[in-house]
Design a protein around this motif. Structure first.
Motif, mmCIF file in Angstrom:
data_model
loop_
_atom_site.group_PDB
_atom_site.id
_atom_site.type_symbol
_atom_site.label_atom_id
_atom_site.label_comp_id
_atom_site.label_asym_id
_atom_site.label_seq_id
_atom_site.Cartn_x
_atom_site.Cartn_y
_atom_site.Cartn_z
ATOM 1 N N SER A 55 -66.896 14.852 -22.245
ATOM 2 C CA SER A 55 -67.734 15.193 -23.396
ATOM 3 C C SER A 55 -69.119 14.567 -23.267
ATOM 4 C CB SER A 55 -67.079 14.728 -24.695
ATOM 5 O OG SER A 55 -65.899 15.439 -24.952
ATOM 6 N N TRP A 58 -71.102 16.393 -20.718
ATOM 7 C CA TRP A 58 -71.560 17.655 -21.299
ATOM 8 C C TRP A 58 -72.891 17.460 -22.014
ATOM 9 C CZ3 TRP A 58 -73.395 20.201 -25.369
ATOM 10 C CH2 TRP A 58 -73.229 21.583 -25.456
ATOM 11 N N ALA A 343 -64.685 10.709 -27.040
ATOM 12 C CA ALA A 343 -65.112 11.473 -25.865
ATOM 13 C C ALA A 343 -63.970 12.251 -25.224
ATOM 14 C CB ALA A 343 -65.742 10.543 -24.821
ATOM 15 N N ASN A 345 -61.991 15.145 -25.280
ATOM 16 C CA ASN A 345 -61.894 16.493 -25.836
ATOM 17 C C ASN A 345 -61.660 17.484 -24.692
ATOM 18 O OD1 ASN A 345 -62.827 16.045 -28.775
ATOM 19 N ND2 ASN A 345 -64.444 15.070 -27.571
ATOM 20 N N ARG A 372 -58.867 19.998 -31.450
ATOM 21 C CA ARG A 372 -59.872 18.940 -31.417
ATOM 22 C C ARG A 372 -61.239 19.409 -30.941
ATOM 23 N NH1 ARG A 372 -56.248 15.769 -28.229
ATOM 24 N NH2 ARG A 372 -57.972 15.007 -26.989
ATOM 25 N N LYS A 373 -61.357 20.673 -30.545
ATOM 26 C CA LYS A 373 -62.640 21.147 -30.046
ATOM 27 C C LYS A 373 -63.697 21.180 -31.153
ATOM 28 C CE LYS A 373 -60.906 23.817 -26.117
ATOM 29 N NZ LYS A 373 -60.814 25.149 -25.477
ATOM 30 N N PHE A 376 -65.604 18.014 -31.295
ATOM 31 C CA PHE A 376 -66.681 17.907 -30.314
ATOM 32 C C PHE A 376 -67.929 18.636 -30.791
ATOM 33 C CE2 PHE A 376 -69.084 20.002 -26.953
ATOM 34 C CZ PHE A 376 -69.549 18.895 -26.253
ATOM 35 N N TRP A 377 -67.761 19.890 -31.213
ATOM 36 C CA TRP A 377 -68.923 20.718 -31.545
ATOM 37 C C TRP A 377 -69.597 20.293 -32.844
ATOM 38 C CZ3 TRP A 377 -71.199 23.713 -28.143
ATOM 39 C CH2 TRP A 377 -70.455 24.170 -27.052
ATOM 40 N N TYR A 380 -69.098 15.076 -32.482
ATOM 41 C CA TYR A 380 -69.469 14.286 -31.311
ATOM 42 C C TYR A 380 -70.789 14.757 -30.698
ATOM 43 C CZ TYR A 380 -69.180 12.002 -26.749
ATOM 44 O OH TYR A 380 -69.459 11.254 -25.629
ATOM 45 N N ARG A 381 -70.910 16.066 -30.466
ATOM 46 C CA ARG A 381 -72.125 16.581 -29.823
ATOM 47 C C ARG A 381 -73.389 16.252 -30.616
ATOM 48 N NH1 ARG A 381 -75.827 19.713 -30.450
ATOM 49 N NH2 ARG A 381 -74.959 20.399 -32.431
#
Length: 394
Positions: A55, A58, A343, A345, A372-373, A376-377, A380-381
């Motif tokens: 992650s 990314w 992190a 994911n 859990r995606k 991330f979007w 986290y991102r």
């Protein structure tokens, strides 16, 4: 004439839609690269998915943060820690054996540091991933406690953090850095250095606590609970398991102890707009329970939605139902602590090569408690993107 105009507009719209990914890819490709020397540590790498730190790679790639030589940071190679060969073998590459001078030089050479996971690798998980090596070793059931292969924060890794802090370079750490198997004395040093404290408790949401149905429940968790509770396991719904560092197990079951089955991350109002974070978002993976002193601010908090019976259980074991999810230093050094496996994911690097891909994030996750995606979007991102933007903008 009107029908012809509508047809032309429709064709143009379709062409633009079809060309959008091309424009996004070109936008990324021709964005200005920003060279940065980033130190990444991950000791929990089971295979080449590199899920514990991909992650972060990314975000680096999407923002065109590259190595000093101009190449991108690859999840497979550009980190310190544990390196599996996917055949049952592995190599360890860290800074444990570095001299004091070499550690000092690392702090001078690097612009920022991210420790994603020091939990490490254990034999049971290793056997399960590479079963062909099992005959060489005594059998261990998957999910049982097993001997450590490699893991835990070491003195040089803590010293590197201290040096980076003194140089006011960006530090991002997350669970599990100071929990088991990190030695107790190093955990205390870390806590003193960064004015935070781990309670000794970690937790995780499980979508099904029925041992007859959910075969992914860790054996050590079930067995320890049974031993501590007259071999009774009354749980059949979803819930949250809390594990203390002495293996004490506390379980809150949905409806029995919880009004809402999964922990919720709630961001404080003053951080919503600056970090582009949602007010509330579910979190269904591992977390730790920590507290902080006055040198850190709390960006977001976990909320355990317990009922009266759940509150009684939590109070009995001194477990709070509200505790930090993200800490941010308010001193003259940029330090962040993520109190969870943030992190980790199941994403791929492919989407990171498109500029403004976040505008289409809804295409990359589905609705559901266990997925859990979306974390991330939606969390986290934007969080890590803002942290990097502020640091390198400075």
């Amino acid at each position: 004439m009107k029908e012809k105009l509508i047809a032309i507009i429709s064709v143009v719209v379709v062409i633009l839609i079809l060309l959008t990914p091309v424009f996004m890819r070109l936008g990324w490709k021709y964005s200005k690269k920003k060279a940065s020397n980033v130190f990444i540590l991950d000791k929990t790498v089971l295979n080449h998915t590199h899920q514990e730190h991909i992650s972060f790679n990314w975000v680096l790639n999407n923002h065109r943060l590259v190595k000093p030589d101009g190449n991108i940071y690859t999840p497979m190679h550009d980190y310190y820690g544990f390196f599996p060969d996917e055949k049952g073998g592995y190599e360890i590459y860290d800074i444990k054996s570095k001299t004091k001078q070499e550690v000092e030089q690392l702090s001078l050479d690097h612009d920022m540091i991210y420790y994603t996971d020091a939990y490490g690798m254990y034999w049971a998980e290793w056997y399960d991933e590479y079963p062909h090596i099992k005959p060489k070793y005594p059998p261990i059931d998957v999910g049982e406690r097993s001997p450590l292969i490699y893991g835990g924060l070491n003195r040089n890794e803590l010293e590197l953090l201290r040096l980076m802090k003194n140089q006011r370079k960006l530090i991002i750490n997350e669970f599990n850095i100071i929990a088991s198997p990190t030695p107790h004395y190093l955990r205390l040093r870390y806590e003193n250095e960064f004015d935070m404290k781990w309670s000794g408790w970690v937790g995780r949401y499980f979508d099904d606590l029925d041992t007859n149905v959910n075969k992914e429940l860790p054996d050590w968790l079930v067995n320890n609970y049974l031993e501590q509770n007259n071999y009774q396991w009354p749980f059949t719904k979803s819930g949250i398991a809390f594990v203390r560092n002495d293996d004490k197990i506390i379980i809150l079951e949905n409806e029995t102890h919880l009004n809402h089955e999964v922990p919720i991350i709630i961001t404080k109002p003053e951080y919503l707009k600056p970090y582009n974070l949602p007010t509330a978002l579910k979190y269904s993976f591992w977390f730790d329970i920590c507290s902080t002193g006055p040198k850190n601010d709390i960006i977001s908090e976990y909320h355990i939605m317990s009922n009266y019976k759940g509150d009684s259980t939590l109070n009995r074991w001194n477990i709070p139902n509200v505790f930090p999810a993200v800490l941010k230093s308010n001193q003259d050094y940029p330090y962040y602590y993520f109190a969870g496996d943030f992190a980790d994911n199941s994403i791929t690097m492919g989407t990171s090569y498109y500029k403004h891909i976040e505008k289409f994030d809804f295409l990359f996750y589905r609705r559901g408690i266990t997925e859990r995606k979306s974390f991330f979007w939606l969390y986290y991102r934007p969080l890590v993107s803002k942290i990097l933007k502020d640091y390198y903008g400075r």
